[in-house]
Design a protein around this motif. Structure first.
Motif, PDB file in Angstrom:
ATOM      1  N   LEU A  49      11.502  71.230 -11.896  1.00 48.81           N
ATOM      2  CA  LEU A  49      12.657  71.798 -11.937  1.00 48.81           C
ATOM      3  C   LEU A  49      13.279  71.525 -10.424  1.00 48.81           C
ATOM      4  O   LEU A  49      14.915  71.240 -10.356  1.00 48.81           O
ATOM      5  N   VAL A  50      12.610  71.429  -9.278  1.00 48.93           N
ATOM      6  CA  VAL A  50      13.115  71.180  -7.960  1.00 48.93           C
ATOM      7  C   VAL A  50      14.024  69.551  -8.027  1.00 48.93           C
ATOM      8  O   VAL A  50      15.027  69.439  -7.385  1.00 48.93           O
ATOM      9  N   ALA A  51      13.062  68.891  -8.658  1.00 51.55           N
ATOM     10  CA  ALA A  51      13.809  67.319  -8.961  1.00 51.55           C
ATOM     11  C   ALA A  51      15.018  67.365  -9.848  1.00 51.55           C
ATOM     12  O   ALA A  51      15.969  66.640  -9.252  1.00 51.55           O
ATOM     13  N   GLU A  52      14.926  68.139 -10.592  1.00 51.97           N
ATOM     14  CA  GLU A  52      16.333  68.371 -11.519  1.00 51.97           C
ATOM     15  C   GLU A  52      17.378  68.925 -10.711  1.00 51.97           C
ATOM     16  O   GLU A  52      18.623  68.354 -10.774  1.00 51.97           O
ATOM     17  N   ILE A  53      17.194  69.792 -10.079  1.00 47.98           N
ATOM     18  CA  ILE A  53      18.282  70.352  -9.146  1.00 47.98           C
ATOM     19  C   ILE A  53      18.746  69.466  -8.158  1.00 47.98           C
ATOM     20  O   ILE A  53      19.877  69.353  -7.933  1.00 47.98           O
ATOM     21  N   LYS A  54      17.626  68.902  -7.318  1.00 41.59           N
ATOM     22  CA  LYS A  54      17.950  67.962  -6.433  1.00 41.59           C
ATOM     23  C   LYS A  54      19.033  66.875  -6.871  1.00 41.59           C
ATOM     24  O   LYS A  54      19.946  66.515  -6.417  1.00 41.59           O
ATOM     25  N   GLU A  55      18.597  66.434  -8.047  1.00 46.22           N
ATOM     26  CA  GLU A  55      19.279  65.234  -8.975  1.00 46.22           C
ATOM     27  C   GLU A  55      20.927  65.773  -9.066  1.00 46.22           C
ATOM     28  O   GLU A  55      21.718  65.360  -8.937  1.00 46.22           O
ATOM     29  N   ALA A  56      20.732  66.946  -9.746  1.00 45.59           N
ATOM     30  CA  ALA A  56      22.117  67.502  -9.941  1.00 45.59           C
ATOM     31  C   ALA A  56      22.971  67.765  -8.780  1.00 45.59           C
ATOM     32  O   ALA A  56      24.222  67.391  -8.946  1.00 45.59           O
ATOM     33  N   THR A  57      22.510  68.392  -7.852  1.00 47.46           N
ATOM     34  CA  THR A  57      23.225  68.589  -6.584  1.00 47.46           C
ATOM     35  C   THR A  57      23.564  67.441  -5.922  1.00 47.46           C
ATOM     36  O   THR A  57      24.590  67.473  -5.107  1.00 47.46           O
TER      37      THR A  57
END
Length: 374
Positions: A83-91
């Motif tokens: 989840l952290v990786a997903e949000i990092k990529e999206a942001t």
């Protein structure tokens, strides 16, 4: 007030018309409710602003901002890392994303939207009791917070409620009764979502989960309930011009579309997802992250639908900080390989620069950027 269909050839006194409109306290909603078929001239934008308004529906239909499932927060540490990786990529790539399964009951979402809609749907004389232009504390209801500063007005009205820090927080009795309970409930729910997101954003930078909270990003909160009523000439104006935000933004909207995000050279439509919240980060966070995260321009088109577009935004910014405390890229993110990209500044300096720039894209970023070494 002159309008674009009147063909008036006499000298146009824009400020006089703006002042007359503002003092009438009818708002854009009042203009729409009156059944006008054109719009006052001071709402008309120059060609460079409106030249691409029709392109997104033709060119960007296959793109959409990321949708992230926060239900994974409840699962294993491995799921949290994903989840952290997903949000990092999206942001990092979009600056925007939508979240589902965020823990806020659908009934609360609906009640919040309905309450803000009900405020804007009151008779003009009732809304007018709250109409003013003191935007630094308490409650303000007005058309365009930058009505006198902007080159052209935009087609929306707003209810602004300051929630923190305590010295500017609206007194409970100041909040319009028709939406008071829902505003205070939404503050609680949205803050929980923001707190969880700040932890994930911190972890995405490789720093402690509480880092953004320690910096004070839950200390400055303002709720804005926008109404974008029907516009008879959406080809001549916009709902809100292209701009960036400051800190972390949590947006709740009804099912009337209009929000667009700039991705590369294209404007991408943000389609409303029932039950979802739209999240974006602003200039202060881009600077703090040393460009690991990006603040992205966005705008709202003028509403061509008979149903008003209603959005409820809470802005989370640094609050309760003295002018002797300096901010800049986190030291943990600065290295020989990734040098500091921005100079240090105080919250007061940032706020003065941010407010004075108006809604004019990302000029604040450039003001704090350090010159590149040759």
């Amino acid at each position: 007030m002159a309008d674009v269909a009147a063909g008036v050839t006499s000298t146009y006194d824009r400020m006089k018309e703006v002042k007359e409109f503002d003092e009438s306290k009818v708002g854009v909603k009042g203009l729409a409710d009156s059944g006008i078929i054109s719009i006052p001239r001071f709402f008309v934008h120059p060609p460079e602003t409106i030249s691409d308004l029709k392109k997104p529906s033709q060119a960007c239909t296959t793109k959409s901002i990321p949708v992230i499932d926060l239900a994974h927060l409840k699962y294993s540490p491995l799921e949290r890392q994903k989840l952290v990786a997903e949000i990092k990529e999206a942001t990092a790539t979009w600056g925007f994303f939508q979240v589902i399964n965020h823990g806020v009951p659908v009934s609360v979402l609906d009640e919040t939207i309905n309450a803000i809609g009900a405020f804007h749907d009151q008779p003009q004389e009732v809304r007018a009791k709250h109409y003013k232009r003191q935007e630094s504390e308490g409650v303000m209801y007005a058309t365009n917070n930058d009505l006198y500063r902007a080159k052209a007005a935009t087609w929306h009205d707003s209810l602004l409620v300051w929630l923190s820090p305590e010295k500017v927080r609206a007194k409970e009795e100041e909040i319009p009764e028709i939406c008071r309970k829902e505003v205070l409930a939404w503050e609680s729910h949205a803050t929980k979502v923001a707190e969880a997101l700040f932890e994930l954003l911190s972890e995405g930078l490789g720093v402690e989960a509480g880092r953004f909270k320690e910096l004070g990003f839950l200390g400055g909160k303002a709720l804005v309930g926008h109404c974008y009523p029907y516009c008879p000439r959406p080809d001549l104006t916009v709902g809100i011009t292209s701009h960036t935000d400051s800190g972390l933004t949590v947006l709740l909207q009804n099912q009337v579309a209009g929000l667009q995000v700039k991705h590369g050279d294209e404007w991408v439509n943000v389609e409303p997802i029932p039950g979802a919240l739209t999240i974006n980060i602003g200039d202060f966070i881009q600077i703090i992250s040393n460009d690991n995260y990006t603040s992205v321009e966005h705008r709202v088109l003028a509403n061509p639908c008979k149903e008003p577009r209603i959005s409820v935004v809470i802005f989370f910014n640094v609050g309760n900080r003295g002018d002797s405390e300096y901010f800049g890229p986190l030291e943990e993110l600065v290295s020989a390989e990734k040098p500091r990209l921005y100079r240090k500044f105080t919250v007061l300096e940032f706020q003065k620069n941010f407010l004075s720039k108006g809604l004019d894209s990302k000029s604040i970023i450039e003001q704090f950027k350090l010159p590149r070494e040759a």
